[in-house]
Write a protein that holds these residues in place. Structure first.
Motif, PDB file in Angstrom:
ATOM      1  N   ALA A   6       0.832  -1.208   0.000  1.00 55.93           N
ATOM      2  CA  ALA A   6       0.000   0.000   0.000  1.00 55.93           C
ATOM      3  C   ALA A   6       0.866   1.258   0.000  1.00 55.93           C
ATOM      4  N   VAL A   7       1.940   1.244   0.770  1.00 54.39           N
ATOM      5  CA  VAL A   7       2.840   2.393   0.826  1.00 54.39           C
ATOM      6  C   VAL A   7       3.534   2.577  -0.526  1.00 54.39           C
ATOM      7  N   VAL A   8       3.985   1.495  -1.119  1.00 52.87           N
ATOM      8  CA  VAL A   8       4.661   1.580  -2.429  1.00 52.87           C
ATOM      9  C   VAL A   8       3.701   2.129  -3.484  1.00 52.87           C
ATOM     10  N   LYS A   9       2.463   1.682  -3.452  1.00 49.51           N
ATOM     11  CA  LYS A   9       1.475   2.161  -4.422  1.00 49.51           C
ATOM     12  C   LYS A   9       1.266   3.666  -4.270  1.00 49.51           C
ATOM     13  N   LYS A  10       1.136   4.126  -3.027  1.00 46.59           N
ATOM     14  CA  LYS A  10       0.964   5.558  -2.775  1.00 46.59           C
ATOM     15  C   LYS A  10       2.187   6.348  -3.243  1.00 46.59           C
ATOM     16  N   LEU A  11       3.374   5.816  -2.951  1.00 42.65           N
ATOM     17  CA  LEU A  11       4.605   6.498  -3.361  1.00 42.65           C
ATOM     18  C   LEU A  11       4.732   6.579  -4.879  1.00 42.65           C
ATOM     19  N   ARG A  12       4.293   5.558  -5.568  1.00 43.80           N
ATOM     20  CA  ARG A  12       4.374   5.585  -7.033  1.00 43.80           C
ATOM     21  C   ARG A  12       3.444   6.642  -7.619  1.00 43.80           C
ATOM     22  N   ILE A  13       2.304   6.857  -6.981  1.00 40.12           N
ATOM     23  CA  ILE A  13       1.392   7.913  -7.431  1.00 40.12           C
ATOM     24  C   ILE A  13       2.044   9.276  -7.221  1.00 40.12           C
ATOM     25  N   VAL A  14       2.640   9.472  -6.050  1.00 39.12           N
ATOM     26  CA  VAL A  14       3.341  10.726  -5.760  1.00 39.12           C
ATOM     27  C   VAL A  14       4.493  10.906  -6.742  1.00 39.12           C
ATOM     28  N   TRP A  15       5.259   9.849  -6.967  1.00 33.33           N
ATOM     29  CA  TRP A  15       6.390   9.890  -7.902  1.00 33.33           C
ATOM     30  C   TRP A  15       5.932  10.321  -9.293  1.00 33.33           C
ATOM     31  N   ALA A  16       4.864   9.707  -9.781  1.00 30.71           N
ATOM     32  CA  ALA A  16       4.373  10.033 -11.130  1.00 30.71           C
ATOM     33  C   ALA A  16       3.916  11.487 -11.199  1.00 30.71           C
ATOM     34  N   ALA A  17       3.230  11.954 -10.169  1.00 28.11           N
ATOM     35  CA  ALA A  17       2.770  13.347 -10.156  1.00 28.11           C
ATOM     36  C   ALA A  17       3.956  14.309 -10.156  1.00 28.11           C
ATOM     37  N   LEU A  18       4.974  14.013  -9.373  1.00 29.75           N
ATOM     38  CA  LEU A  18       6.152  14.877  -9.328  1.00 29.75           C
ATOM     39  C   LEU A  18       6.910  14.855 -10.650  1.00 29.75           C
ATOM     40  N   LEU A  19       7.010  13.692 -11.269  1.00 24.15           N
ATOM     41  CA  LEU A  19       7.698  13.588 -12.552  1.00 24.15           C
ATOM     42  C   LEU A  19       6.961  14.374 -13.635  1.00 24.15           C
ATOM     43  N   VAL A  20       5.647  14.274 -13.654  1.00 25.90           N
ATOM     44  CA  VAL A  20       4.848  15.028 -14.626  1.00 25.90           C
ATOM     45  C   VAL A  20       5.002  16.528 -14.378  1.00 25.90           C
ATOM     46  N   SER A  21       5.077  16.915 -13.105  1.00 25.53           N
ATOM     47  CA  SER A  21       5.201  18.347 -12.810  1.00 25.53           C
ATOM     48  C   SER A  21       6.521  18.912 -13.320  1.00 25.53           C
ATOM     49  N   VAL A  22       7.577  18.097 -13.364  1.00 23.74           N
ATOM     50  CA  VAL A  22       8.850  18.573 -13.929  1.00 23.74           C
ATOM     51  C   VAL A  22       8.652  18.936 -15.401  1.00 23.74           C
ATOM     52  N   VAL A 134      15.146  14.667 -13.282  1.00 27.49           N
ATOM     53  CA  VAL A 134      14.483  13.498 -13.879  1.00 27.49           C
ATOM     54  C   VAL A 134      15.328  12.244 -13.674  1.00 27.49           C
ATOM     55  N   LEU A 135      16.633  12.351 -13.858  1.00 20.85           N
ATOM     56  CA  LEU A 135      17.509  11.200 -13.677  1.00 20.85           C
ATOM     57  C   LEU A 135      17.400  10.643 -12.250  1.00 20.85           C
ATOM     58  N   LEU A 136      17.485  11.528 -11.259  1.00 23.45           N
ATOM     59  CA  LEU A 136      17.379  11.064  -9.874  1.00 23.45           C
ATOM     60  C   LEU A 136      15.997  10.478  -9.581  1.00 23.45           C
ATOM     61  N   MET A 137      14.962  11.087 -10.144  1.00 24.36           N
ATOM     62  CA  MET A 137      13.620  10.550  -9.915  1.00 24.36           C
ATOM     63  C   MET A 137      13.465   9.166 -10.543  1.00 24.36           C
ATOM     64  N   VAL A 138      14.077   8.958 -11.681  1.00 26.29           N
ATOM     65  CA  VAL A 138      14.004   7.635 -12.321  1.00 26.29           C
ATOM     66  C   VAL A 138      14.826   6.619 -11.527  1.00 26.29           C
ATOM     67  N   VAL A 139      16.027   7.015 -11.112  1.00 28.22           N
ATOM     68  CA  VAL A 139      16.873   6.109 -10.325  1.00 28.22           C
ATOM     69  C   VAL A 139      16.204   5.770  -8.993  1.00 28.22           C
ATOM     70  N   TRP A 140      15.539   6.747  -8.395  1.00 30.26           N
ATOM     71  CA  TRP A 140      14.916   6.553  -7.086  1.00 30.26           C
ATOM     72  C   TRP A 140      13.432   6.227  -7.196  1.00 30.26           C
ATOM     73  N   THR A 141      13.007   5.649  -8.307  1.00 32.14           N
ATOM     74  CA  THR A 141      11.616   5.223  -8.439  1.00 32.14           C
ATOM     75  C   THR A 141      11.257   4.316  -7.269  1.00 32.14           C
ATOM     76  N   PRO A 142      10.159   4.606  -6.572  1.00 35.40           N
ATOM     77  CA  PRO A 142       9.780   3.742  -5.438  1.00 35.40           C
ATOM     78  C   PRO A 142       9.517   2.298  -5.911  1.00 35.40           C
ATOM     79  N   ARG A 143      10.204   1.387  -5.281  1.00 32.70           N
ATOM     80  CA  ARG A 143      10.025  -0.048  -5.576  1.00 32.70           C
ATOM     81  C   ARG A 143       9.795  -0.781  -4.277  1.00 32.70           C
ATOM     82  N   ARG A 144       9.129  -1.890  -4.385  1.00 33.80           N
ATOM     83  CA  ARG A 144       8.910  -2.732  -3.207  1.00 33.80           C
ATOM     84  C   ARG A 144      10.263  -3.259  -2.758  1.00 33.80           C
ATOM     85  N   PRO A 145      10.665  -2.955  -1.518  1.00 35.79           N
ATOM     86  CA  PRO A 145      11.966  -3.419  -1.056  1.00 35.79           C
ATOM     87  C   PRO A 145      12.023  -4.933  -0.896  1.00 35.79           C
ATOM     88  N   GLY A 146      13.218  -5.436  -1.039  1.00 33.77           N
ATOM     89  CA  GLY A 146      13.395  -6.875  -0.819  1.00 33.77           C
ATOM     90  C   GLY A 146      13.521  -7.597  -2.046  1.00 33.77           C
TER      91      GLY A 146
END
Length: 146
Positions: A6-22, A134-146
């Motif tokens: 659930a946390v990863v899903k929320k973070l991916r939504i935030v990530w996508a919104a921030l990437l689009v805003s760039v 953009v490079l850092l946002m792509v490298v730091w894309t939220p992923r499920r740890p483990g």
């Protein structure tokens, strides 16, 4: 692990919104650019120094807040059937905050490019700020740890 998903899903939504805003920032900067470019040399150097400081802060933050939970996940201790322990939940919350804040710091770097463009900098001068963000946002894309 549903909590983590659930946390990863929320973070991916935030990530996508921030990437689009760039991309929106880049488009806005190009539409509103100054007609007579000035020489923002000192501003460019100041923004480069700020960018270095912001990226260093983001890396340090990720080492302190993001890495501990990822190490816990890699070790296999998060696969218990009873859900996450209190300590693991605290690590998950710090991981979530670390991910969010580091992505916002990437956004700040993109905004530095917008500021430079508004101050009369050229597309080539502002471009590296957008690229780093953009490079850092792509490298730091939220992923499920483990």
């Amino acid at each position: 692990m549903e909590q983590v998903d659930a946390v990863v899903k929320k973070l991916r939504i935030v990530w996508a919104a921030l990437l689009v805003s760039v991309v929106v920032y880049l488009a806005a900067a190009e539409l509103v650019m100054l007609e007579r470019p000035s020489d923002p040399r000192m501003m460019r150097y100041a923004l480069i120094a700020l960018t270095i400081a912001v990226v260093a802060t983001a890396v340090e933050l990720r080492l302190r807040w993001v890495r501990p939970f990822e190490d816990e996940a890699r070790s296999g201790r998060l696969t218990g059937q009873g859900g996450l322990s209190t300590e693991q939940t605290a690590l998950l919350e710090r991981w979530n905050r670390g991910q969010t804040v580091s992505l916002v710091l990437c956004e700040v770097v993109a905004l530095y490019g917008v500021v430079l463009r508004f101050m009369g900098g050229t597309r080539w001068e502002a471009g590296p700020f957008y690229a780093v963000a953009v490079l850092l946002m792509v490298v730091w894309t939220p992923r499920r740890p483990g």
